[in-house]
Scaffold this motif. Structure first.
Motif, mmCIF file in Angstrom:
data_model
loop_
_atom_site.group_PDB
_atom_site.id
_atom_site.type_symbol
_atom_site.label_atom_id
_atom_site.label_comp_id
_atom_site.label_asym_id
_atom_site.label_seq_id
_atom_site.Cartn_x
_atom_site.Cartn_y
_atom_site.Cartn_z
ATOM 1 N N ALA A 24 3.657 -6.562 8.391
ATOM 2 C CA ALA A 24 4.326 -5.668 7.433
ATOM 3 C C ALA A 24 5.376 -4.807 8.134
ATOM 4 C CB ALA A 24 3.294 -4.779 6.746
ATOM 5 N N THR A 25 5.076 -4.367 9.349
ATOM 6 C CA THR A 25 6.008 -3.516 10.095
ATOM 7 C C THR A 25 7.357 -4.209 10.258
ATOM 8 O OG1 THR A 25 4.107 -2.645 11.298
ATOM 9 C CG2 THR A 25 6.284 -2.260 12.278
ATOM 10 N N ASN B 196 -3.366 4.160 3.755
ATOM 11 C CA ASN B 196 -4.356 3.571 4.666
ATOM 12 C C ASN B 196 -5.304 4.632 5.214
ATOM 13 O OD1 ASN B 196 -2.149 4.639 6.263
ATOM 14 N ND2 ASN B 196 -3.145 3.713 8.035
ATOM 15 N N ASP C 103 5.459 -0.809 0.389
ATOM 16 C CA ASP C 103 4.632 -1.225 1.519
ATOM 17 C C ASP C 103 3.255 -1.580 0.955
ATOM 18 O OD1 ASP C 103 2.912 -1.391 3.638
ATOM 19 O OD2 ASP C 103 3.288 0.628 4.415
ATOM 20 N N THR D 246 4.432 3.606 0.137
ATOM 21 C CA THR D 246 3.255 2.778 0.279
ATOM 22 C C THR D 246 2.620 2.582 -1.101
ATOM 23 O OG1 THR D 246 1.211 2.526 1.513
ATOM 24 C CG2 THR D 246 1.648 4.727 0.708
ATOM 25 N N HIS E 297 -2.890 -10.271 7.520
ATOM 26 C CA HIS E 297 -4.195 -10.218 8.200
ATOM 27 C C HIS E 297 -5.201 -9.253 7.591
ATOM 28 C CE1 HIS E 297 -3.458 -6.348 10.370
ATOM 29 N NE2 HIS E 297 -2.205 -6.690 10.140
ATOM 30 N N LYS E 298 -4.830 -8.622 6.481
ATOM 31 C CA LYS E 298 -5.800 -7.707 5.860
ATOM 32 C C LYS E 298 -6.422 -8.424 4.660
ATOM 33 C CE LYS E 298 -3.091 -3.734 7.463
ATOM 34 N NZ LYS E 298 -3.707 -2.859 8.460
ATOM 35 N N ALA F 129 -0.712 1.937 -1.366
ATOM 36 C CA ALA F 129 -1.962 2.693 -1.207
ATOM 37 C C ALA F 129 -2.024 3.230 0.217
ATOM 38 C CB ALA F 129 -3.166 1.810 -1.477
ATOM 39 N N ALA G 145 -9.454 -2.057 6.766
ATOM 40 C CA ALA G 145 -8.108 -1.535 6.537
ATOM 41 C C ALA G 145 -7.232 -1.754 7.768
ATOM 42 C CB ALA G 145 -8.165 -0.056 6.189
ATOM 43 N N ALA H 163 4.688 2.707 10.175
ATOM 44 C CA ALA H 163 5.504 1.508 9.962
ATOM 45 C C ALA H 163 6.724 1.837 9.105
ATOM 46 C CB ALA H 163 4.673 0.415 9.279
ATOM 47 N N ALA I 73 0.841 -3.184 2.479
ATOM 48 C CA ALA I 73 -0.083 -3.592 3.556
ATOM 49 C C ALA I 73 -1.537 -3.449 3.118
ATOM 50 C CB ALA I 73 0.184 -2.772 4.816
ATOM 51 N N GLN I 74 -1.849 -2.384 2.368
ATOM 52 C CA GLN I 74 -3.253 -2.145 1.986
ATOM 53 C C GLN I 74 -3.617 -2.747 0.638
ATOM 54 O OE1 GLN I 74 -5.673 -1.014 3.812
ATOM 55 N NE2 GLN I 74 -4.428 -0.393 5.543
ATOM 56 N N THR J 15 1.349 -7.755 4.675
ATOM 57 C CA THR J 15 0.836 -8.268 5.940
ATOM 58 C C THR J 15 -0.253 -9.286 5.617
ATOM 59 O OG1 THR J 15 0.373 -7.507 8.182
ATOM 60 C CG2 THR J 15 -1.040 -6.596 6.461
#
Ligand SMILES: Cc1ncc(COP(=O)(O)O)c(C=O)c1O
Length: 382
Positions: A72-73, A148, A173, A144, A198-199, A146, A7, A99, A175-176, A196
């Motif tokens: 994502a930020t 984090n 968002d 969001t 990189h996840k 989900a 995560a 974020a 990101a997750q 993002t």
């Protein structure tokens, strides 16, 4: 070593991602969009192909509405700072990452009106609470997809229906969830999506994006930065064309190439199948942890209603001690503390100590989970 900190960032990366990143520098290392020579054109092609892939994966038609960012930020900041002006009303949830929260708190000081819808102790959002908070004239709902911290999914389509009824835009968002859960922007009513790379999209750190849905009028979103774009160079004004309006400065070509390879890798394995694998991992993790003494688990405890992010605390043990011992004695890598999301920890009741967070990834196996459970059991009992 058992890496359960996906995560924070996914690891390891598919070998295709590493290869794409070195290949691009050898084969296509020009500055994209800046020159007419073959290396510049080859670089621009890599970037465009990745834009197309992202547009497809999230269900939008126009790849030029995919704005590359550092993460994502950065994408969330473009959207929040670009849309909200003093006096505007914005609604968010109490499960947000910093974020989202930090730019919102800063905008609040500049006169933006902020409403935070409280979520339940399992991190879930009751849409009736949202409906009573969103008002006609609310400019933006940002949430969001989900958590984090607890993994809890928020009901994006229902949130969007409420927001749109009041005339508000919806920023999600992801990101997750990008790469972990199928996301179709038009189908879910998402106007702006921050992701993002990189996840779960399996890309490298340093690349992410903001996706602006086909119907959204981008003239209402001011750019965060201005500078050289390689286009309309006769003008000292920022161009209004997408994506250049939001992409000043030389692009992260290596990151975009890696992200492109990550996306292909994820698509070949199909996101819905990845999701099934992750659900079985979190189910085993939740069941195993529930059987251990002195453990308190957070979140819905239902893999259908969450991503594979599991948080727990142990009575009379510091989370930092648990994390350290799991790493040093058993090679199990977790993340402890507040996970950049103090609001979420306040909501679920784990502030200020935080939790131990276990986040399996696409490469994690059921055997890894069983081994991690044994390690946790030994840490707790000794
Ligand atoms: C829910 C959530 N939002 C935003 C972010 C920020 O992502 P990045 O650090 O890639 O900008 C994270 C990262 O952990 C996250 O989990």
């Amino acid at each position: 070593m058992i890496y359960l900190d996906n995560a924070a960032t996914s690891w390891p990366k598919p070998s295709e991602v590493l290869k794409a990143m070195t290949d691009v520098l050898e084969r296509a290392g020009g500055n994209p969009g800046r020159s007419g020579h073959r290396l510049s054109i080859a670089a621009a092609r890599v970037i465009y192909d990745t834009r197309e892939e992202i547009a497809r994966i999230f269900g939008i038609r126009d790849p030029l509405r995919v704005i590359f960012t550092s993460n994502a930020t950065h994408a969330i900041n473009i959207a929040l700072r670009g849309i909200l002006k003093p006096g505007d009303h914005v609604v968010t949830s109490s499960m947000e990452h910093n974020a989202v929260m930090r730019p919102l708190r800063s905008l609040e000081k500049q006169g933006v009106r902020l409403s935070i819808v409280p979520c339940g102790a399992d991190g879930s959002l009751d849409v009736r609470d949202l409906a009573s908070t969103v008002k006609p004239g609310t400019k933006l709902v940002v949430m969001t997809h989900a958590s984090n911290v607890a993994g809890t999914l928020l009901p994006v389509a229902e949130i969007a229906a409420i927001a749109h009824k009041a005339g508000a835009l919806v920023l999600v968002d992801a990101a997750q969830t990008a790469g972990a859960i199928p996301i179709n922007m038009p189908g879910m009513g998402i106007d702006l999506l921050a992701f993002t790379g990189h996840k779960e999209l399996q890309g490298p750190p340093g690349i992410g994006g903001l996706v602006i849905a086909d119907h959204v009028d981008a003239s209402q979103i001011e750019p965060l930065m201005r500078g050289g774009t390689g286009s309309r160079s006769e003008s000292e004004e920022q161009p209004g064309d997408l994506p250049d309006k939001y992409e000043s400065g030389t692009a992260n070509l290596v990151g975009i190439a890696g992200l492109g390879a990550g996306l292909k890798w994820v698509e070949e394995r199909r996101i819905d199948e990845i999701r099934e694998h992750m659900k079985s991992l979190s189910r085993t993790l939740i069941e195993g942890l529930s059987s251990l003494p002195r453990i308190k688990l957070y979140g819905t405890l239902d893999p259908e209603r969450s991503v594979a992010v599991v948080s727990f605390t142990v009575d009379r043990m510091r989370v930092s001690e648990i994390g350290l011992r799991l790493d040093e004695e058993f090679g199990v890598l977790s993340r402890v503390g507040l996970h950049c999301a103090p609001a979420a920890h306040k909501t679920i009741g784990s502030f200020p100590e935080g939790t131990v967070r276990l986040a399996p990834g696409v490469f994690t196996t059921l055997d890894d989970i069983q081994e991690a459970l044994q390690a946790i059991s030994r840490v707790i009992r000794s």
